[in-house]
Design a protein around this motif. Structure first.
Motif, PDB file in Angstrom:
ATOM      1  N   THR A 209       0.832  -1.204   0.000  1.00 22.81           N
ATOM      2  CA  THR A 209       0.000   0.000   0.000  1.00 22.81           C
ATOM      3  C   THR A 209       0.867   1.256   0.000  1.00 22.81           C
ATOM      4  OG1 THR A 209      -1.662   1.258   1.197  1.00 22.81           O
ATOM      5  CG2 THR A 209      -0.179  -0.072   2.521  1.00 22.81           C
ATOM      6  N   LYS A 210       0.380   2.296  -0.671  1.00 24.08           N
ATOM      7  CA  LYS A 210       1.090   3.573  -0.699  1.00 24.08           C
ATOM      8  C   LYS A 210       0.360   4.576   0.190  1.00 24.08           C
ATOM      9  CE  LYS A 210       3.497   1.639  -3.990  1.00 24.08           C
ATOM     10  NZ  LYS A 210       2.611   0.539  -4.240  1.00 24.08           N
ATOM     11  N   ARG A 215      -0.845   9.625   5.487  1.00 19.27           N
ATOM     12  CA  ARG A 215      -1.571  10.098   4.297  1.00 19.27           C
ATOM     13  C   ARG A 215      -3.071  10.002   4.490  1.00 19.27           C
ATOM     14  NH1 ARG A 215       0.982   9.709  -1.628  1.00 19.27           N
ATOM     15  NH2 ARG A 215       2.972  10.617  -1.086  1.00 19.27           N
TER      16      ARG A 215
HETATM   17  N1  UDP Z   1      -0.977   6.227  -5.740  1.00 20.61           N
HETATM   18  C1  UDP Z   1      -0.505   7.315  -6.472  1.00 20.61           C
HETATM   19  N2  UDP Z   1       0.289   8.246  -5.839  1.00 20.61           N
HETATM   20  C2  UDP Z   1       0.625   8.149  -4.519  1.00 20.61           C
HETATM   21  C3  UDP Z   1       0.093   7.054  -3.778  1.00 20.61           C
HETATM   22  C4  UDP Z   1      -0.702   6.116  -4.419  1.00 20.61           C
HETATM   23  O1  UDP Z   1      -0.780   7.448  -7.657  1.00 20.61           O
HETATM   24  O2  UDP Z   1       1.340   9.014  -4.026  1.00 20.61           O
HETATM   25  C5  UDP Z   1      -1.824   5.221  -6.417  1.00 20.61           C
HETATM   26  C6  UDP Z   1      -1.415   3.791  -6.211  1.00 20.61           C
HETATM   27  O3  UDP Z   1      -0.443   3.387  -7.156  1.00 20.61           O
HETATM   28  C7  UDP Z   1      -2.719   3.051  -6.393  1.00 20.61           C
HETATM   29  C8  UDP Z   1      -3.740   4.036  -5.853  1.00 20.61           C
HETATM   30  O4  UDP Z   1      -3.105   5.307  -5.862  1.00 20.61           O
HETATM   31  O5  UDP Z   1      -3.011   2.812  -7.748  1.00 20.61           O
HETATM   32  C9  UDP Z   1      -4.220   3.682  -4.466  1.00 20.61           C
HETATM   33  O6  UDP Z   1      -3.114   3.484  -3.607  1.00 20.61           O
HETATM   34  P1  UDP Z   1      -3.012   2.219  -2.632  1.00 20.61           P
HETATM   35  O7  UDP Z   1      -3.572   1.005  -3.292  1.00 20.61           O
HETATM   36  O8  UDP Z   1      -1.600   2.120  -2.154  1.00 20.61           O
HETATM   37  O9  UDP Z   1      -3.942   2.677  -1.428  1.00 20.61           O
HETATM   38  P2  UDP Z   1      -4.870   1.713  -0.514  1.00 20.61           P
HETATM   39  O10 UDP Z   1      -5.709   0.909  -1.440  1.00 20.61           O
HETATM   40  O11 UDP Z   1      -3.930   0.890   0.272  1.00 20.61           O
HETATM   41  O12 UDP Z   1      -5.664   2.683   0.306  1.00 20.61           O
END
Ligand code: UDP
Ligand code: MG
Length: 328
Positions: A209-210, A215
């Motif tokens: 996850t990012k 964030r």
């Molecule tokens: N993402 C992005 N920039 C950032 C962080 C995330 O474009 O600085 C993209 C990431 O590649 C993914 C989407 O945003 O396609 C959602 O991120 P992630 O799946 O990590 O979040 P989660 O589902 O864990 O909340």
């Protein structure tokens, strides 16, 4: 923007997703080719530092519908999404995460409903989050309760950034002066006719996850301050309450003075000073949040800078129209 308009654009923000890209391409392409209509996939590379840019270039060689928009530096999920939305050319524009947590098959269903029912917005609503951690579920529930109170009941609960927009909505978004809007709130706020498609949130197909806690907290703070000035009023109410308490204390002090019992009592002084100091700092901080918003707005800096767009046709550099858009 001379290319013929595709029926559908799919915007995918991508940050360091090298491992998931082949899986994404395979599934998404299967779904979109199956529609039998012209489409484009706008992959927004949000300043990735792993092998993502190379992987995207390689994919593009065998997939002409893939368009790559590269941002100069990592600007965040919302900014990347906004960049892609404003540049997408499709009659309908869908957005989804790269990690396949949002199943691409649902996009076909969204498109079908939008057309059949004349909807401008179709939200993907998470019917089942049992695959998310308990902490993520709790914080998400709190977040959606809060934003529904702030923005209104038209905000669907449990809808992230997996949705389909009509061209009219994208043009309305383009007309907003906000540079980095919280899209999942601004879209419902616009008030276009909308529907929902329930889907099961999948596990991340690969990679990590990012969205660390910091964030998530940032997105929540941004959501509140971009839709409500209520926190500023907290200062007013605290001040009024302080005045009332002071009134009572003054009466007590005067009575104590007449009774000749005024020496002891440093704990109450000590506590009162600490308390008032804390309240003042809190209120200053709240004020600061809004001053910061004004400051950013006045600076007028874009939330992201596009480095290249594979659809620009001049070696990938943004064309004049896009430059104007970036500097808007
Ligand atoms: N993402 C992005 N920039 C950032 C962080 C995330 O474009 O600085 C993209 C990431 O590649 C993914 C989407 O945003 O396609 C959602 O991120 P992630 O799946 O990590 O979040 P989660 O589902 O864990 O909340
Ligand atoms: Mg994810």
């Amino acid at each position: 923007m001379t290319a013929p308009q595709p029926a559908l654009s799919v915007v995918v923000p991508i940050f360091n997703e090298r491992d998931v890209l082949p899986l994404l391409a395979e599934r998404l392409r299967g779904v979109l080719d199956g529609l039998g209509e012209a489409y484009e996939v706008v992959a927004v590379d949000d300043g990735s530092t792993d092998g993502t840019p190379a992987a995207l270039t390689a994919l593009r060689a065998g997939w002409p519908e893939l368009r790559v928009l590269r941002l100069r530096r990592n600007s965040g999920h919302q900014a990347a999404l906004h960049a892609g939305l404003l540049r997408a050319r499709g009659g309908y524009v869908a957005s989804m995460d790269a990690d396949l947590q949002d199943p691409p098959e649902v996009i076909a269903e969204m498109l079908r409903r939008a057309r059949a029912e004349g909807l401008d917005v179709v939200y993907g609503v998470r019917a089942d989050r049992s695959r998310d951690t308990r902490f993520k579920r709790w914080t998400a529930a709190g977040y959606y309760r809060l934003v529904r109170r702030l923005v209104g009941e038209q905000v669907p609960g449990q809808a992230g950034d997996f949705r389909l927009l009509s061209r009219a909505v994208v043009e309305a978004l383009r007309g907003l002066p906000e540079r980095n809007p919280v899209l999942r709130l601004v879209v419902p706020w616009l008030g276009f006719p909308s529907g929902e498609v329930a889907y099961e949130r999948q596990e991340r197909a690969a990679g990590r996850t990012k969205y660390p806690l910091s964030r998530m907290a940032g997105l929540a703070a941004e959501s509140v301050t971009s839709f409500s000035a209520a926190p500023l009023r907290v200062a007013t109410w605290l001040g009024l309450a302080g005045v009332a308490v002071c009134g009572v204390l003054v009466v007590i002090a005067v009575l104590a003075w007449f009774a000749g019992a005024t020496v002891s009592g440093w704990p109450s002084l000590y506590v009162a000073i600490l308390f008032l100091g804390a309240v003042q700092l809190l209120c200053l901080g709240l004020l600061g949040e809004y001053v910061a918003r004004i400051y950013t707005l006045v600076q007028g800096r874009p939330a992201y800078v596009v480095a290249a767009d594979s659809a620009a046709g001049d070696g990938g550099r943004p064309d004049a129209a896009e430059l104007a858009d970036i500097l808007r």
